[in-house]
Structures are given as C-alpha cells and as structure tokens.
Design a protein around this motif. Sequence first.
Motif, PDB file in Angstrom:
ATOM      1  N   GLY A 213      13.824  11.722 -27.247  1.00 60.62           N
ATOM      2  CA  GLY A 213      14.418  10.845 -26.478  1.00 60.62           C
ATOM      3  C   GLY A 213      15.181  11.453 -25.242  1.00 60.62           C
ATOM      4  N   GLU A 214      15.027  12.927 -24.987  1.00 55.33           N
ATOM      5  CA  GLU A 214      15.802  13.414 -23.945  1.00 55.33           C
ATOM      6  C   GLU A 214      14.951  14.273 -23.213  1.00 55.33           C
ATOM      7  N   LEU A 215      15.336  14.486 -21.887  1.00 46.71           N
ATOM      8  CA  LEU A 215      14.719  15.465 -20.734  1.00 46.71           C
ATOM      9  C   LEU A 215      15.465  16.427 -20.357  1.00 46.71           C
ATOM     10  N   LEU A 216      15.087  17.555 -19.882  1.00 49.80           N
ATOM     11  CA  LEU A 216      15.802  18.803 -19.529  1.00 49.80           C
ATOM     12  C   LEU A 216      15.530  18.518 -17.980  1.00 49.80           C
ATOM     13  N   ILE A 217      16.442  18.636 -17.149  1.00 54.76           N
ATOM     14  CA  ILE A 217      16.430  18.508 -15.708  1.00 54.76           C
ATOM     15  C   ILE A 217      16.801  19.919 -15.198  1.00 54.76           C
ATOM     16  N   GLU A 218      16.085  20.420 -14.107  1.00 55.86           N
ATOM     17  CA  GLU A 218      16.501  21.500 -13.325  1.00 55.86           C
ATOM     18  C   GLU A 218      16.925  20.714 -12.011  1.00 55.86           C
TER      19      GLU A 218
ATOM     20  N   PRO B 291      36.964  15.752 -24.215  1.00 52.13           N
ATOM     21  CA  PRO B 291      37.264  17.239 -24.921  1.00 52.13           C
ATOM     22  C   PRO B 291      37.298  18.299 -23.948  1.00 52.13           C
ATOM     23  N   LEU B 292      38.313  19.354 -23.927  1.00 53.63           N
ATOM     24  CA  LEU B 292      38.231  20.589 -23.343  1.00 53.63           C
ATOM     25  C   LEU B 292      37.496  21.606 -23.838  1.00 53.63           C
ATOM     26  N   PRO B 293      36.881  22.478 -23.079  1.00 54.42           N
ATOM     27  CA  PRO B 293      36.863  22.456 -21.706  1.00 54.42           C
ATOM     28  C   PRO B 293      35.638  21.201 -21.258  1.00 54.42           C
ATOM     29  N   THR B 294      36.180  20.538 -20.366  1.00 53.54           N
ATOM     30  CA  THR B 294      35.236  19.355 -19.990  1.00 53.54           C
ATOM     31  C   THR B 294      34.230  19.563 -19.003  1.00 53.54           C
ATOM     32  N   PRO B 295      32.856  19.579 -19.280  1.00 55.47           N
ATOM     33  CA  PRO B 295      31.931  19.606 -18.422  1.00 55.47           C
ATOM     34  C   PRO B 295      32.114  18.336 -17.262  1.00 55.47           C
ATOM     35  N   LEU B 296      32.074  18.750 -16.113  1.00 58.04           N
ATOM     36  CA  LEU B 296      32.218  17.830 -14.816  1.00 58.04           C
ATOM     37  C   LEU B 296      31.160  17.166 -14.544  1.00 58.04           C
ATOM     38  N   GLY B 297      31.375  15.950 -13.804  1.00 58.94           N
ATOM     39  CA  GLY B 297      30.231  15.468 -13.199  1.00 58.94           C
ATOM     40  C   GLY B 297      29.422  14.359 -13.737  1.00 58.94           C
ATOM     41  N   SER B 298      28.950  13.116 -13.266  1.00 58.94           N
ATOM     42  CA  SER B 298      27.783  12.648 -13.901  1.00 58.94           C
ATOM     43  C   SER B 298      26.868  12.257 -12.925  1.00 58.94           C
ATOM     44  N   GLU B 299      26.751  12.356 -11.622  1.00 63.61           N
ATOM     45  CA  GLU B 299      25.780  12.045 -10.813  1.00 63.61           C
ATOM     46  C   GLU B 299      24.987  13.069 -10.337  1.00 63.61           C
ATOM     47  N   SER B 300      23.381  13.302 -10.336  1.00 57.89           N
ATOM     48  CA  SER B 300      22.597  14.149 -10.263  1.00 57.89           C
ATOM     49  C   SER B 300      21.262  13.934  -9.849  1.00 57.89           C
ATOM     50  N   ALA B 301      20.525  14.809  -9.165  1.00 60.60           N
ATOM     51  CA  ALA B 301      18.971  14.484  -9.467  1.00 60.60           C
ATOM     52  C   ALA B 301      18.252  15.905  -9.170  1.00 60.60           C
ATOM     53  N   GLY B 302      17.061  15.781  -9.801  1.00 54.18           N
ATOM     54  CA  GLY B 302      16.200  17.016  -9.711  1.00 54.18           C
ATOM     55  C   GLY B 302      14.805  16.681 -10.572  1.00 54.18           C
ATOM     56  N   ARG B 303      14.287  17.914 -10.966  1.00 54.77           N
ATOM     57  CA  ARG B 303      12.915  17.728 -11.773  1.00 54.77           C
ATOM     58  C   ARG B 303      12.788  18.148 -12.936  1.00 54.77           C
ATOM     59  N   ILE B 304      12.184  17.189 -13.872  1.00 57.82           N
ATOM     60  CA  ILE B 304      11.929  17.437 -15.271  1.00 57.82           C
ATOM     61  C   ILE B 304      11.193  18.825 -15.533  1.00 57.82           C
ATOM     62  N   VAL B 305      11.825  19.477 -16.468  1.00 57.70           N
ATOM     63  CA  VAL B 305      11.220  20.731 -16.834  1.00 57.70           C
ATOM     64  C   VAL B 305      10.870  20.860 -18.304  1.00 57.70           C
TER      65      VAL B 305
ATOM     66  N   ILE C  95      20.484  18.241 -19.856  1.00 64.42           N
ATOM     67  CA  ILE C  95      19.949  17.572 -20.842  1.00 64.42           C
ATOM     68  C   ILE C  95      20.380  15.911 -20.671  1.00 64.42           C
ATOM     69  N   ILE C  96      19.466  15.145 -20.410  1.00 66.01           N
ATOM     70  CA  ILE C  96      20.045  13.703 -20.292  1.00 66.01           C
ATOM     71  C   ILE C  96      19.078  12.842 -21.262  1.00 66.01           C
ATOM     72  N   PRO C  97      19.626  11.666 -21.579  1.00 65.20           N
ATOM     73  CA  PRO C  97      19.007  10.589 -22.337  1.00 65.20           C
ATOM     74  C   PRO C  97      17.761  10.104 -21.278  1.00 65.20           C
TER      75      PRO C  97
END
Length: 322
Positions: free
Chosen positions: A31-36, A57-71, A100-102
Amino acid sequence: MPAAWRMVARSHGGPDVIAKEEFEPGQPGDGELLIEQDAVGLNFIDTYYRTGLYPAPLPTPLGSESAGRIVAVGDGIDGFAVGDRVGCASGLGAYATHRIIPADRAVAIPDGVSNEDAAAMMLKGMTACYLAEDIINLKAGQVALVHAAAGGVGSILVHWLRDKGVIVIAHCGSAEKAATVQANHSLYGAFDDLAATVRELTGGAGVDVVYDGVGKDSWNASLASLKRRGLLVSYGNASGAVPPVSLLDLSRGGSLYVTRPTLFDYVATVEELAHTAGRLFDRMQRGVVSAQIGQRFALADAAEAHKALEARQTRGATILIP
C-alpha cells in the motif's frame, strides 16, 4: 538510485537546528509508493514541528507537501504505476530527495498542472478549499476578512472567495504586500485599528467570517471585526498560539462562533481527499487560483527559507528544490 538525503530538525529551536543527512528510503511496503521528488512546499506548519510546538520524535523529518514521480510501487495498489506524477500533503518527511508515502494519501497530478505548482499548492490550496467550501458555505454578497492575505494560503483564499462572489476584505503586514492582493478592500498595518476600519467598510455591521492564520497578534482584532453571530476560523499560529479564550468574550461580541480546524480532518478518507484535491485542480486548470510561487530555495537551504518565512519576507508560495 543515487544517494538519498533529507533535511531534519535534530533538536527543537530556530532554523539553525535544521541539518542535512543521507538516508536509505528502502522499498515501499504494502500500500505504499516510493517517490523521487521534484519540488517541496514550504509551510508555516513546518516551523511548528521544528520548534516543538507540534510534538514529533527527534530527529524530526520536516515537511508534508511535495510532488514528484513514482519510482517504485508496493503490493496491493491499484490506480498508480511507476512514472505517474503524484502529490502528497500529509505525514512528515517531504524535505527529501525521495519519500515513501501511503498510496491512499497520494493524489494524481492532472495534465496542465506542473509538479512545482502542485508542490506549492497541495497543502495551501486544499486548505483554502476546505476553508472556503466546507466550514461555512458563504454566498455571494457575504463578507469575509482574510488575514495574511498575501501569504501562501491567504493569497489563494482571496481568489477562491471572490470567485464565489464573496466580498473580501484583505489584511497584510505592509503596504507593499497589500498592493499585490486583488481583494475588494486591501488593508495593511497594525491590528489596533483594524476592527474600526472593517466596521466602516461594512456600515457598522462587521464581517460574516474571519479567516485567521496569524493567531495571537490578530485574535482581538478578529473577534472585534465579526458581525453578530459571526464565525472566526482560526487555522494557524504564525505569530504564536492564541491565548486562553473566555467564552464570555464570544457572548459579549454577539453570540460569536469560533472553530480551530485542521486540513487533515477534512481529508481523512480517500474520498474526501480526492474530492478536495479535485476541486483545487479544477480551479487551477480554470485559472481561478494559481500557485503564485514567490520564491524558490534549494532544499539544502531550508534553514534560510524558514528564516525568510518567519520574518514575513516571503510573498505567495515558496518551494524547495532537491
């Protein structure tokens, strides 16, 4: 695949806590996609996670909004394939070359909308959508006050509301920003006299709704600008969290309503997400709203982007380029 890297907050604090690190995104699971990624959207909520206002939790990966292509595509997925362009505006970890996003949080980007525009618009544009369409069904001729009207959400919201025939009173922090806003009335400056000016513009009545993403500094002006039984939509804390609220203030102001919504409660299901994204892309394709990208930063310069955002030196949307 080239080495992947991301920007994270190693501790809570100012922009200088943001650091670059290499990481291994791995392969997508069920149920997941890997995005470049091609572009990442910058939003004020990113600073809340960096400072610890919103816990993670730290360290915190930042950001929620993005766009790209499925790899790469995980098992159990229909409707997406390698090479498809997609956007996402949920979870953390968007400040990265790969993510990686759902699949149920991914939105297909239609023809005529670029990846940069999608990255700049997914979170802010869908926020404007639910603010304008789902919280209160404003009709043509009703009046709305929009704070930070030259900012990412505000600039979209002004155009969206005007397309509905709503009379928009926009407020900005400077005359320069106010001059860029295409509202019915474009105001700027301190909040002290704002409510009195709003009353003058509305014949003493006040506005039907205030859209307030500023928070602490604008709170009193927002309440004082509302008409009897008006609605204050507090959707952000750019100046800090709103102080404790007395319900008697709402009574004295004229039986006022207040809501503190978040986008994620309005796109909680796959159907709601598709409906909201569809309304956004429809208006982008028709030219009602546009990304209005005011500035671009290299992703590695995310700290500088945060500094500019918090100093209110940005205009429109800001994107980070991996």
